[in-house]
Write a protein that holds these residues in place. Structure first.
Motif: not given
Length: 500
Positions: A325-335, A376-384, A423-427
């Motif tokens: 659906h959508s995309a967001t970069f982190n500030q350093t463009a590493h994620k 490269v896939f690292r992890g998922y996030y969903k509201i808890p 999501f500083t720790d991608s996993a």
């Protein structure tokens, strides 16, 4: 209003009754609705639910597992400053853009301009009636851009709905002059193939390039013929916006067959949308980089030549992603954070039955350099927090919260509310704040909740589909450094270099 000091992980087995009735079972196996992944052009449809689902929702409220109907709850580090209900524009509220002391709020009936110089008391400056879903909105200088993705009788703001099978029907981009915020003037229209579901600006000094995302071609649609495996690129001269025109249609998914080289969807990949275009694109102009969420695919591409973007990498997740659906970069463009809009934004997917990895965010690291970079896939996030099966809930639009050395984001989840997460720790992503309302109804599934939730100049602004424009204040030592960052303009899909 109820204030909760600790984020809640709801333990009630919300969603079990829905599975018994087949609602979620169908959702998990069927291809998402192709024509309108977001709520449609007409009024929101109420869908009755089973007696079991009604009883489950009522019991969850009685036990304090979910908020009461329309009740507001939030974490201790968030304050709800203001809510401005819908007024002259009764349609579905959609996306947001910002410039100086103004917020621009899209609505399926047009757009609204707010003066947010006092975030505790936003004032309406203008309401522009211009129907045409979904009225995705962006601003650049004196220009405002509005997407039309419904078949209209013409390009005017007084148009009416018209069958897409008629050649004379119109869909595309509209351009307004907003030099006078109280009196926006409609100055240009550009028709685009398959309309404009969303758009993304690539601003330059003399011109603004507009990347138009649209999809779902059909041989019966004269202006939306397959294959539709790319995006329309519009060039808008700032000093002569009336000369705006499509200058290219770069093919992002070259390949054999009627739909190019994108994800074939079902039955090859059951439950996954076939790629027939892109839903949304986010660009980092300072780094000549873009990420595309394109139905069944996620892509990374170079925009060094803005008229001819070049795909660098293409990824799929045929296990847990139904609709990129959508995309967001982190500030350093590493994620890149990609969202999965499972169920098209109109289904209840934030429950135990759906699980933590579907209807979620997918976090990808960008590895390598230049045109050899890979996702490269690292992890998922969903509201808890589980939601009732009368609440549409899934990952939707969000933005970065600019803090150096940290990857922080605020995000809308429809009736799941607003989530702030790290999501500083991608996993190992984690939620650090939230805001939400209780269900619109406990007897039927109604479409509502936060469409977009963005951080701008020290505050969070949310455009709620049904309840209107919300302003939130976030006070947390982890996010407080972001309050020092001041922007003159923000279109979230045109990510700024916050620290330049």
């Amino acid at each position: 209003m109820t204030l909760l000091n600790d984020p809640r992980t709801r333990r009630r087995r919300l969603g079990v009754a829905a599975v018994c009735t087949g609602l979620l079972a169908a959702l998990m196996t069927a291809v998402p609705a192709a024509a309108t992944p977001d709520p449609g052009d007409g009024p929101a449809v109420q869908r009755e639910v089973s007696p079991g689902v009604r009883a489950e929702a009522a019991a969850a409220i009685a036990d304090g597992e979910i908020p009461g109907q329309d009740e507001i709850v939030h974490s201790a580090n968030i304050e709800h400053l203001a809510n401005i209900p819908k007024d002259a524009l009764p349609g579905t509220n959609s996306d947001l853009a910002f410039q100086g002391k103004y917020a621009f709020a899209g609505n399926y009936d047009g757009f609204r301009v707010f003066d947010i110089s006092d975030p505790k008391s936003p004032k309406t400056v203008a309401q522009v009636l211009c129907p045409g879903s979904q009225n995705d909105v962006s601003v650049s200088g004196d220009l405002l851009f509005l997407s039309t993705d419904s078949s209209r009788s013409d390009s005017s703001c007084s148009s009416t709905t018209q069958p897409v099978t008629e050649k004379s029907s119109w869909e595309g981009m509209k351009v307004f002059d907003i030099s006078d915020k109280a009196n926006p003037k409609y100055v240009a229209a550009v028709e685009t193939a398959c309309g404009s579901h969303t758009h993304t600006l690539v601003p330059q000094r003399k011109n603004v390039y507009v990347y138009v995302s649209s999809y779902s071609p059909n041989a019966a649609y004269p202006d939306c013929q397959p294959p539709h495996d790319g995006i329309s690129v519009i060039k808008v001269p700032r000093k002569a916006p009336e000369k705006a025109a499509v200058v290219s249609f770069p093919v992002l998914f070259p390949g054999e067959g009627p739909d190019g080289g994108g994800n074939p969807g079902g039955p090859t990949n059951p439950g996954v949308s076939k790629t027939t275009g892109c839903h949304d694109i986010t660009v980092l102009p300072e780094k000549d980089l873009a990420a595309g969420a394109c139905m069944g695919d996620g892509i990374l591409f170079s925009i060094k030549d803005p008229e001819h973007p070049k795909v660098i990498d293409q990824v799929q997740d045929n296990v847990n992603f139904a609709f990129w659906h959508s995309a967001t970069f982190n500030q350093t463009a590493h994620k890149v954070v990609f969202t999965d809009e499972l169920g098209g934004g109109g289904a209840a997917t934030c429950n135990e039955a759906t699980g933590p990895n579907r209807g979620a965010d997918g976090i990808y690291d960008i590895v390598g350099k230049g045109d050899k970079r890979k996702l490269v896939f690292r992890g998922y996030y969903k509201i808890p927090r589980h939601q009732a099966d009368t609440e549409n809930c899934v990952a939707h639009n969000g933005s970065l919260i600019p803090v150096k050395g940290k990857d922080l984001m605020v995000q809308a989840w429809y009736q799941g509310g607003v989530s702030v997460w790290d999501f500083t720790d991608s996993a190992k992503p984690k939620e650090i704040a939230y805001f939400e309302r209780g269900p619109l109804s406990t007897t039927s599934l109604q479409t509502g909740g936060s469409w977009s939730a963005y951080y701008y100049n020290g505050y969070i602004y949310s455009n709620d589909i049904a309840k209107g424009f919300d302003v939130l204040k976030l006070d947390d030592r982890r996010t407080d450094p972001a309050k020092r960052i001041r922007l003159r303009e923000l279109n979230v899909q045109t990510q700024p270099d916050y620290f330049d």
